[in-house]
Write an enzyme that holds these catalytic residues in place. Structure first.
Site, PDB file in Angstrom:
ATOM      1  N   CYS A 208       0.808  -1.226   0.000  1.00  0.00           N
ATOM      2  CA  CYS A 208       0.000   0.000   0.000  1.00  0.00           C
ATOM      3  C   CYS A 208       0.840   1.274   0.000  1.00  0.00           C
ATOM      4  O   CYS A 208       0.311   2.362  -0.215  1.00  0.00           O
ATOM      5  CB  CYS A 208      -0.949   0.008   1.193  1.00  0.00           C
ATOM      6  SG  CYS A 208      -2.074  -1.399   1.201  1.00  0.00           S
TER       7      CYS A 208
ATOM      8  N   HIS B 264      -2.788   7.169   3.351  1.00  0.00           N
ATOM      9  CA  HIS B 264      -3.285   5.896   2.829  1.00  0.00           C
ATOM     10  C   HIS B 264      -4.652   5.634   3.455  1.00  0.00           C
ATOM     11  O   HIS B 264      -4.862   5.834   4.647  1.00  0.00           O
ATOM     12  CB  HIS B 264      -2.304   4.778   3.166  1.00  0.00           C
ATOM     13  CG  HIS B 264      -2.834   3.423   2.834  1.00  0.00           C
ATOM     14  ND1 HIS B 264      -3.450   3.145   1.626  1.00  0.00           N
ATOM     15  CD2 HIS B 264      -2.875   2.260   3.552  1.00  0.00           C
ATOM     16  CE1 HIS B 264      -3.831   1.882   1.610  1.00  0.00           C
ATOM     17  NE2 HIS B 264      -3.502   1.326   2.771  1.00  0.00           N
TER      18      HIS B 264
ATOM     19  N   ASN C  42     -10.203   0.117   1.170  1.00  0.00           N
ATOM     20  CA  ASN C  42      -8.738   0.207   1.061  1.00  0.00           C
ATOM     21  C   ASN C  42      -8.319  -0.312  -0.316  1.00  0.00           C
ATOM     22  O   ASN C  42      -8.406  -1.501  -0.589  1.00  0.00           O
ATOM     23  CB  ASN C  42      -8.109  -0.631   2.181  1.00  0.00           C
ATOM     24  CG  ASN C  42      -6.591  -0.641   2.131  1.00  0.00           C
ATOM     25  OD1 ASN C  42      -5.979  -0.230   1.153  1.00  0.00           O
ATOM     26  ND2 ASN C  42      -5.978  -1.142   3.185  1.00  0.00           N
TER      27      ASN C  42
HETATM   28  N1  COA Z   1     -18.143  -7.771  11.433  1.00  0.00           N
HETATM   29  C1  COA Z   1     -18.479  -7.989  12.713  1.00  0.00           C
HETATM   30  N2  COA Z   1     -17.607  -8.385  13.644  1.00  0.00           N
HETATM   31  C2  COA Z   1     -16.328  -8.536  13.267  1.00  0.00           C
HETATM   32  C3  COA Z   1     -15.912  -8.320  11.943  1.00  0.00           C
HETATM   33  C4  COA Z   1     -16.880  -7.914  11.018  1.00  0.00           C
HETATM   34  N3  COA Z   1     -16.581  -7.655   9.748  1.00  0.00           N
HETATM   35  N4  COA Z   1     -14.577  -8.540  11.868  1.00  0.00           N
HETATM   36  C5  COA Z   1     -14.175  -8.894  13.093  1.00  0.00           C
HETATM   37  N5  COA Z   1     -15.244  -8.903  13.933  1.00  0.00           N
HETATM   38  C6  COA Z   1     -15.276  -9.221  15.356  1.00  0.00           C
HETATM   39  C7  COA Z   1     -14.076 -10.009  15.820  1.00  0.00           C
HETATM   40  O1  COA Z   1     -14.279 -11.379  15.577  1.00  0.00           O
HETATM   41  C8  COA Z   1     -14.026  -9.664  17.270  1.00  0.00           C
HETATM   42  O2  COA Z   1     -14.965 -10.458  17.947  1.00  0.00           O
HETATM   43  P1  COA Z   1     -14.627 -11.062  19.406  1.00  0.00           P
HETATM   44  O3  COA Z   1     -14.440  -9.861  20.282  1.00  0.00           O
HETATM   45  O4  COA Z   1     -15.836 -11.861  19.705  1.00  0.00           O
HETATM   46  O5  COA Z   1     -13.383 -11.853  19.216  1.00  0.00           O
HETATM   47  C9  COA Z   1     -14.546  -8.217  17.337  1.00  0.00           C
HETATM   48  O6  COA Z   1     -15.230  -7.996  16.101  1.00  0.00           O
HETATM   49  C10 COA Z   1     -13.454  -7.186  17.486  1.00  0.00           C
HETATM   50  O7  COA Z   1     -12.469  -7.486  16.543  1.00  0.00           O
HETATM   51  P2  COA Z   1     -11.125  -6.688  16.497  1.00  0.00           P
HETATM   52  O8  COA Z   1     -10.229  -7.297  15.484  1.00  0.00           O
HETATM   53  O9  COA Z   1     -10.622  -6.493  17.886  1.00  0.00           O
HETATM   54  O10 COA Z   1     -11.686  -5.272  15.954  1.00  0.00           O
HETATM   55  P3  COA Z   1     -10.909  -3.950  15.707  1.00  0.00           P
HETATM   56  O11 COA Z   1     -11.565  -2.856  16.443  1.00  0.00           O
HETATM   57  O12 COA Z   1      -9.420  -4.105  15.854  1.00  0.00           O
HETATM   58  O13 COA Z   1     -11.193  -3.700  14.149  1.00  0.00           O
HETATM   59  C11 COA Z   1     -10.099  -3.937  12.031  1.00  0.00           C
HETATM   60  C12 COA Z   1     -10.759  -4.640  13.222  1.00  0.00           C
HETATM   61  C13 COA Z   1      -9.583  -4.990  11.093  1.00  0.00           C
HETATM   62  C14 COA Z   1     -11.158  -3.062  11.331  1.00  0.00           C
HETATM   63  C15 COA Z   1      -8.950  -3.019  12.537  1.00  0.00           C
HETATM   64  O14 COA Z   1      -8.134  -3.735  13.451  1.00  0.00           O
HETATM   65  C16 COA Z   1      -8.092  -2.502  11.427  1.00  0.00           C
HETATM   66  O15 COA Z   1      -8.551  -1.775  10.554  1.00  0.00           O
HETATM   67  N6  COA Z   1      -6.794  -2.814  11.445  1.00  0.00           N
HETATM   68  C17 COA Z   1      -5.881  -2.345  10.416  1.00  0.00           C
HETATM   69  C18 COA Z   1      -6.082  -3.150   9.167  1.00  0.00           C
HETATM   70  C19 COA Z   1      -5.430  -2.498   7.980  1.00  0.00           C
HETATM   71  O16 COA Z   1      -5.365  -1.308   7.884  1.00  0.00           O
HETATM   72  N7  COA Z   1      -4.957  -3.304   7.030  1.00  0.00           N
HETATM   73  C20 COA Z   1      -4.401  -2.851   5.819  1.00  0.00           C
HETATM   74  C21 COA Z   1      -3.104  -2.188   6.012  1.00  0.00           C
HETATM   75  S1  COA Z   1      -2.528  -1.500   4.510  1.00  0.00           S
END
Ligand code: COA
Length: 322
Positions: free
Chosen positions: A122, A247, A277
């Protein structure tokens, strides 16, 4: 002479590389959060609250999307493809292992110059801008830099932790030598933190695998540090920045980084609400939106900052105009 330290400052006392044209393309099909709830255990509320994304666009090959974006950028720059000295295509999702997307793009445009792909995930577009700037310092006049990715082809549509985040798109700029030393790229920064490589991966024949929470944490840190370094290299401060083009991975990542940089959130250009993204294309898409909305004007100080798998990070500081 080019300064080869990192961060890197201006080209020569008499020359800079400036953006003369900008064009974008989005994936062909709109996929809303609601569409995803039909097949995944997720909700519109969860996706918006955790990422800021409402819909994404998917479909189209890297060649199709990059050709559309490149043609628009060339038209805006009033540059004929035959006048290009180089084509750089930043992508981590090429249509084939080889040839490079950039070779087919060169043929499609009927350009007559060298062409290569660059993979910095990215951060690729900003890496491409930095490489192009160095080539202009070395004597080239006009370079096409494209960021294009079709992550939808590497997304497991049954995995709710990644499927809600990604989309397809392309963005292109024409970078040209200018003798107006007040305008153009002022400084750049390239970084790699390979110790975090396993946080975000995609194997041959596989799908995106991600440790979302840790990617989030590291992303904010590297964005802030890269931004501070390009600003310091140009002798400027966060208060001098008119528009940040980050980004587009997650609205909360952008909010955290802007807060740590003490730059008001309103100065960040965002499109992820409707694009998701889009990897290498996210910065040019957000750049285009900022120009269209009039946020970026002649003389604006624009900070582009990208991060991604690798973990790669890159930033470029641009004084807008030619
Ligand atoms: N819908 C509903 N629930 C979801 C879900 C979805 N699409 N995806 C994950 N969950 C659940 C998880 O299973 C977890 O459940 P649990 O508490 O029962 O285990 C809960 O939601 C929280 O998940 P978590 O991963 O802690 O959420 P978060 O607040 O960290 O958000 C992301 C998740 C992926 C949105 C976030 O971490 C993120 O954006 N990270 C960076 C990713 C990124 O930028 N990648 C590309 C880089 S170039």
């Amino acid at each position: 002479m080019t300064i080869t330290t990192n961060p890197q400052t201006s080209l020569t006392p008499t020359t800079r590389a400036a953006i003369s044209g900008l064009g974008t393309a989005r994936g062909h099909k709109v996929v809303t959060n609601h569409d995803l709830t039909l097949t995944l255990d997720t909700s519109d509320e969860w996706i918006i609250e955790r990422s800021g994304i409402r819909e994404r666009r998917i479909g189209g090959s890297c060649l199709e999307l990059s050709t559309e974006a490149a043609r628009k950028a060339l038209t805006q720059a009033q540059v004929q493809p035959q006048e290009l000295d180089l084509i750089i295509c930043a992508t981590c999702t090429p249509d084939q292992v080889f040839p490079a997307v950039s070779n087919r793009l060169q043929n499609e445009l009927e350009a007559n110059c060298g062409a290569f792909d660059l993979n910095a995930a990215c951060s690729g577009f900003t890496y491409g801008v930095t490489v192009a700037e160095a080539q202009i310092a070395a004597g080239m006049e006009r370079i096409l830099v494209v960021g294009v990715d079709t992550l939808s082809r590497f997304t497991d549509w049954n995995d709710r932790s990644t499927a809600v985040l990604f989309g397809d798109g392309a963005g292109a700029i024409v970078l040209e030598r200018t003798h107006n030393t007040q305008k153009g790229i002022l400084s750049t920064f390239l970084g790699s933190e390979g110790r975090f490589a396993d946080l975000l991966t995609c194997d041959f024949g596989g799908y995106i695998q991600m440790e979302g929470k840790e990617v989030f944490r590291q992303a904010v840190r590297v964005m802030v540090s890269a931004s501070q370094q390009v600003l310091a290299a140009a002798g400027l401060t966060p208060q001098d920045v008119d528009v940040v083009v980050p980004h587009q991975a997650n609205m909360r990542i952008i909010e955290s980084a802007m807060k740590r940089l003490s730059i008001p959130l309103q100065k960040a250009s965002t499109v992820l609400e409707t694009t998701g993204n889009t990897s290498s294309s996210s910065i040019p898409l957000a750049l285009d939106a900022a120009v269209s909305k009039g946020l970026i004007q002649d003389n604006s100080l624009v900070l582009m900052v990208g991060f991604g798998a690798g973990m790669s990070v890159a930033a470029a500081l641009v004084r807008w105009g030619q």
